[in-house]
Design a protein around this motif. Sequence first.
Motif, PDB file in Angstrom:
ATOM      1  N   GLU A 160      -3.341   8.706   2.067  1.00  0.00           N
ATOM      2  CA  GLU A 160      -4.096   9.710   1.893  1.00  0.00           C
ATOM      3  C   GLU A 160      -5.184   8.806   1.237  1.00  0.00           C
ATOM      4  OE1 GLU A 160      -6.461  13.466   0.961  1.00  0.00           O
ATOM      5  OE2 GLU A 160      -4.627  13.587   1.307  1.00  0.00           O
ATOM      6  N   GLY A 161      -6.246   7.415   1.327  1.00  0.00           N
ATOM      7  CA  GLY A 161      -7.404   7.116   0.318  1.00  0.00           C
ATOM      8  C   GLY A 161      -6.659   6.165   0.369  1.00  0.00           C
ATOM      9  N   GLY A 162      -5.773   5.561   1.678  1.00  0.00           N
ATOM     10  CA  GLY A 162      -5.129   4.213   1.213  1.00  0.00           C
ATOM     11  C   GLY A 162      -6.173   2.790   2.074  1.00  0.00           C
ATOM     12  N   VAL A 163      -6.377   1.797   1.886  1.00  0.00           N
ATOM     13  CA  VAL A 163      -7.293   1.172   1.799  1.00  0.00           C
ATOM     14  C   VAL A 163      -6.427   0.057   2.947  1.00  0.00           C
ATOM     15  CG1 VAL A 163      -8.738  -1.100   1.250  1.00  0.00           C
ATOM     16  CG2 VAL A 163      -8.532   1.203  -0.123  1.00  0.00           C
ATOM     17  N   ASP A 184       1.098  -1.747  -0.053  1.00  0.00           N
ATOM     18  CA  ASP A 184      -0.325  -0.145   0.377  1.00  0.00           C
ATOM     19  C   ASP A 184       0.890   1.263  -0.265  1.00  0.00           C
ATOM     20  OD1 ASP A 184       1.032   0.044   2.638  1.00  0.00           O
ATOM     21  OD2 ASP A 184      -1.203  -0.184   3.618  1.00  0.00           O
ATOM     22  N   GLY A 185       2.524   1.081   0.161  1.00  0.00           N
ATOM     23  CA  GLY A 185       3.264   1.827   0.021  1.00  0.00           C
ATOM     24  C   GLY A 185       3.679   3.120   1.160  1.00  0.00           C
ATOM     25  N   GLN A 186       2.964   2.070   1.805  1.00  0.00           N
ATOM     26  CA  GLN A 186       2.868   2.969   3.629  1.00  0.00           C
ATOM     27  C   GLN A 186       4.861   3.171   3.683  1.00  0.00           C
ATOM     28  OE1 GLN A 186       2.016   1.594   7.218  1.00  0.00           O
ATOM     29  NE2 GLN A 186       1.738  -0.457   6.575  1.00  0.00           N
ATOM     30  N   HIS A 187       5.552   2.294   3.732  1.00  0.00           N
ATOM     31  CA  HIS A 187       7.252   1.874   3.736  1.00  0.00           C
ATOM     32  C   HIS A 187       8.045   2.978   2.945  1.00  0.00           C
ATOM     33  CE1 HIS A 187       5.847  -1.830   5.257  1.00  0.00           C
ATOM     34  NE2 HIS A 187       5.338  -1.319   6.034  1.00  0.00           N
ATOM     35  N   SER A 188       9.417   2.846   3.536  1.00  0.00           N
ATOM     36  CA  SER A 188      10.217   4.193   3.083  1.00  0.00           C
ATOM     37  C   SER A 188      10.560   2.922   2.760  1.00  0.00           C
ATOM     38  CB  SER A 188      11.163   4.961   3.981  1.00  0.00           C
ATOM     39  OG  SER A 188      11.539   5.846   3.657  1.00  0.00           O
TER      40      SER A 188
END
Length: 245
Positions: free
Chosen positions: A205-208, A92-96
Amino acid sequence: MNRYCIVIPNYNHTHAIAGVLSELGELSLPIIMIDDGSDEDAKKVFTSLAQTYSFLTLLTHSENQGKGGAVQTGLRYAFANGYSHAIQVDADGQHSLHDISKLIAASDKTPENVVSGCPIYDSSVPKHRYLSRYITHFWVWVETLSFDIVDSMCGFRVYPLQQTEQLMNKRALGARMDFDIEILVRLYWQGARVTFIPTQVIYPEGGVSHFRALHDNLGISWLHTRLFFGMLVRIPKLLLRKVAF
């Protein structure tokens, strides 16, 4: 020589995965993505991505097994295909992702260690998720009789696959959100050490999120109950480990 790959569990995460794969492609590492019983629209996206990126291997569960089940499928596949280490990354793109090089560098220094991100959160983190982590941290410190595991819930890690495969062959691990906690505690009980690398974590933002507040919190509570009683029979070994180190 260590051989690394990346493992991504994915259940209907389509909004960020193309960007995640594009950024990961710069690392020139093989990627194993597990479609954990996603819907047909998501499957079409994943199939297209697998055709676009030659470094991507797509594995598919016919039914949803949970995050932990998907990660375990990826870890077993990686071990069977000769990789020494697997890097777990969320879809989901939360990791750096630029911190992966730091995780690998730490793993290369101590290949037998688990290397985990230690999250640094910004204001995007849901407050209930932030507070619940500290409840889990407390119980993990009890279950290991140590403060060695700084964070047990970050799904941004490097697993040494031989030790991990041994554990998975001996013990059925949690298949859902309890997995990240359980595998780290049980690898620690098995003798592994854990290295932590600070890393920024965001909630896009808008992540599930597939975290189910009631079911997953109940599952994690039951996990801590089992781990607590598992710790009791391991007290001598855990105390001896503290003296040894």
